[in-house]
Design a protein around this motif. Structure first.
Motif, mmCIF file in Angstrom:
data_model
loop_
_atom_site.group_PDB
_atom_site.id
_atom_site.type_symbol
_atom_site.label_atom_id
_atom_site.label_comp_id
_atom_site.label_asym_id
_atom_site.label_seq_id
_atom_site.Cartn_x
_atom_site.Cartn_y
_atom_site.Cartn_z
ATOM 1 N N ALA A 112 0.839 -1.203 0.000
ATOM 2 C CA ALA A 112 0.000 0.000 0.000
ATOM 3 C C ALA A 112 0.869 1.247 0.000
ATOM 4 N N ALA A 113 1.970 1.204 0.756
ATOM 5 C CA ALA A 113 2.871 2.359 0.797
ATOM 6 C C ALA A 113 3.488 2.616 -0.572
ATOM 7 N N GLY A 114 3.662 1.559 -1.360
ATOM 8 C CA GLY A 114 4.201 1.708 -2.711
ATOM 9 C C GLY A 114 3.145 2.023 -3.744
ATOM 10 N N GLY A 115 1.886 2.122 -3.335
ATOM 11 C CA GLY A 115 0.811 2.483 -4.248
ATOM 12 C C GLY A 115 0.269 1.318 -5.064
ATOM 13 N N PHE A 116 0.612 0.091 -4.695
ATOM 14 C CA PHE A 116 0.147 -1.063 -5.464
ATOM 15 C C PHE A 116 -1.260 -1.511 -5.095
ATOM 16 N N VAL A 117 -1.630 -1.358 -3.842
ATOM 17 C CA VAL A 117 -2.924 -1.821 -3.345
ATOM 18 C C VAL A 117 -3.473 -0.783 -2.368
ATOM 19 N N PRO A 118 -4.766 -0.846 -2.056
ATOM 20 C CA PRO A 118 -5.304 0.072 -1.044
ATOM 21 C C PRO A 118 -4.794 -0.300 0.355
ATOM 22 N N GLN A 119 -5.007 0.579 1.314
ATOM 23 C CA GLN A 119 -4.593 0.336 2.695
ATOM 24 C C GLN A 119 -5.263 -0.933 3.236
ATOM 25 N N PRO A 120 -4.585 -1.662 4.118
ATOM 26 C CA PRO A 120 -5.191 -2.853 4.715
ATOM 27 C C PRO A 120 -6.475 -2.510 5.466
ATOM 28 N N SER A 121 -7.371 -3.454 5.489
ATOM 29 C CA SER A 121 -8.633 -3.259 6.213
ATOM 30 C C SER A 121 -8.848 -4.425 7.163
ATOM 31 N N ALA A 122 -9.656 -4.178 8.170
ATOM 32 C CA ALA A 122 -9.978 -5.234 9.134
ATOM 33 C C ALA A 122 -10.700 -6.387 8.447
ATOM 34 N N LEU A 123 -11.627 -6.067 7.547
ATOM 35 C CA LEU A 123 -12.348 -7.114 6.824
ATOM 36 C C LEU A 123 -11.380 -7.918 5.959
ATOM 37 N N GLY A 124 -10.440 -7.253 5.326
ATOM 38 C CA GLY A 124 -9.450 -7.950 4.519
ATOM 39 C C GLY A 124 -8.611 -8.905 5.344
ATOM 40 N N MET A 125 -8.211 -8.463 6.528
ATOM 41 C CA MET A 125 -7.420 -9.329 7.413
ATOM 42 C C MET A 125 -8.238 -10.533 7.878
ATOM 43 N N PHE A 126 -9.518 -10.295 8.184
ATOM 44 C CA PHE A 126 -10.394 -11.386 8.588
ATOM 45 C C PHE A 126 -10.534 -12.404 7.463
ATOM 46 N N VAL A 127 -10.744 -11.925 6.248
ATOM 47 C CA VAL A 127 -10.901 -12.823 5.101
ATOM 48 C C VAL A 127 -9.617 -13.618 4.855
ATOM 49 N N ILE A 128 -8.470 -12.971 4.989
ATOM 50 C CA ILE A 128 -7.196 -13.675 4.825
ATOM 51 C C ILE A 128 -7.060 -14.773 5.877
ATOM 52 N N ALA A 129 -7.282 -14.447 7.140
ATOM 53 C CA ALA A 129 -7.141 -15.436 8.207
ATOM 54 C C ALA A 129 -8.116 -16.589 8.020
ATOM 55 N N TYR A 130 -9.372 -16.277 7.787
ATOM 56 C CA TYR A 130 -10.396 -17.315 7.659
ATOM 57 C C TYR A 130 -10.161 -18.155 6.418
ATOM 58 N N GLY A 131 -9.808 -17.508 5.320
ATOM 59 C CA GLY A 131 -9.551 -18.232 4.067
ATOM 60 C C GLY A 131 -8.379 -19.184 4.185
ATOM 61 N N ILE A 132 -7.283 -18.716 4.768
ATOM 62 C CA ILE A 132 -6.110 -19.574 4.942
ATOM 63 C C ILE A 132 -6.432 -20.734 5.881
ATOM 64 N N MET A 133 -7.151 -20.462 6.962
ATOM 65 C CA MET A 133 -7.538 -21.553 7.870
ATOM 66 C C MET A 133 -8.363 -22.602 7.125
ATOM 67 N N ALA A 134 -9.321 -22.162 6.325
ATOM 68 C CA ALA A 134 -10.166 -23.106 5.588
ATOM 69 C C ALA A 134 -9.347 -23.904 4.576
ATOM 70 N N LEU A 135 -8.477 -23.237 3.824
ATOM 71 C CA LEU A 135 -7.672 -23.932 2.821
ATOM 72 C C LEU A 135 -6.716 -24.943 3.457
ATOM 73 N N VAL A 136 -6.040 -24.543 4.518
ATOM 74 C CA VAL A 136 -5.114 -25.463 5.188
ATOM 75 C C VAL A 136 -5.877 -26.630 5.802
ATOM 76 N N SER A 137 -7.023 -26.371 6.387
ATOM 77 C CA SER A 137 -7.824 -27.439 6.969
ATOM 78 C C SER A 137 -8.243 -28.441 5.893
ATOM 79 N N LEU A 138 -8.710 -27.943 4.757
ATOM 80 C CA LEU A 138 -9.098 -28.841 3.662
ATOM 81 C C LEU A 138 -7.893 -29.622 3.137
ATOM 82 N N PHE A 139 -6.781 -28.945 2.971
ATOM 83 C CA PHE A 139 -5.562 -29.608 2.496
ATOM 84 C C PHE A 139 -5.160 -30.732 3.457
ATOM 85 N N LEU A 140 -5.126 -30.443 4.740
ATOM 86 C CA LEU A 140 -4.719 -31.453 5.727
ATOM 87 C C LEU A 140 -5.712 -32.606 5.806
ATOM 88 N N ARG A 141 -6.970 -32.295 5.598
ATOM 89 C CA ARG A 141 -7.998 -33.329 5.671
ATOM 90 C C ARG A 141 -7.911 -34.302 4.511
#
Length: 144
Positions: A112-141
């Motif tokens: 974001a500081a380099g102008g490539f993406v917008p500033q981080p958001s709380a919703l974005g962080m939540f989606v990243i955490a939840y998405g990664i948890m779901a993907l890793v859980s499915l992969f491990l399963r």
């Protein structure tokens, strides 16, 4: 095979599976209710924008409690109800989600500081955490 022909371990296993299924169905219903309320409060406003979400105070308290139950209390409770292999898999998935946020936020902030993406958001962080948890859980399963 009739229920009375089963041994005590088999009956306990079936009861545990039924209990877990009911917890999952209940959690899904709670998630559907929470999502429905959020969707209904955002209706007609051109999509979901968490910065402009408005709820009356009573609904806000109930929604906050529902989110804490669905996203914290229920997963913690389920940890003690699953076997050790499932608990270990879930712990790995939760750790991956946590690390995705710990590393993802600073990386997102630098981009974001380099102008490539917008500033981080709380919703974005939540989606990243939840998405990664779901993907890793499915992969491990399903990795076999």
């Amino acid at each position: 095979m009739a229920e009375h022909d089963l041994g005590p371990g088999e009956r306990a296993g079936r009861a545990r599976r039924r209990f877990m299924l009911m917890l999952i169905i209940g959690g899904g219903a709670l998630g559907g209710i929470l999502g429905g309320v959020i969707g209904g409060s955002s209706a007609g406003k051109g999509g979901f924008d968490p910065a402009h979400l408005t709820l009356n105070p009573a609904a806000a308290v109930l929604m906050a409690a529902g989110c804490l139950i669905a996203l914290v209390a229920l997963p913690l409770y389920m940890f003690v109800k699953v076997d050790e292999m499932k608990a270990k898999r879930n712990m790995k998935a939760m750790t991956a989600g946590c690390l995705a946020v710990i590393g993802g936020y600073p990386a997102w902030q630098m981009l974001a500081a380099g102008g490539f993406v917008p500033q981080p958001s709380a919703l974005g962080m939540f989606v990243i955490a939840y998405g990664i948890m779901a993907l890793v859980s499915l992969f491990l399963r399903f990795r076999g």
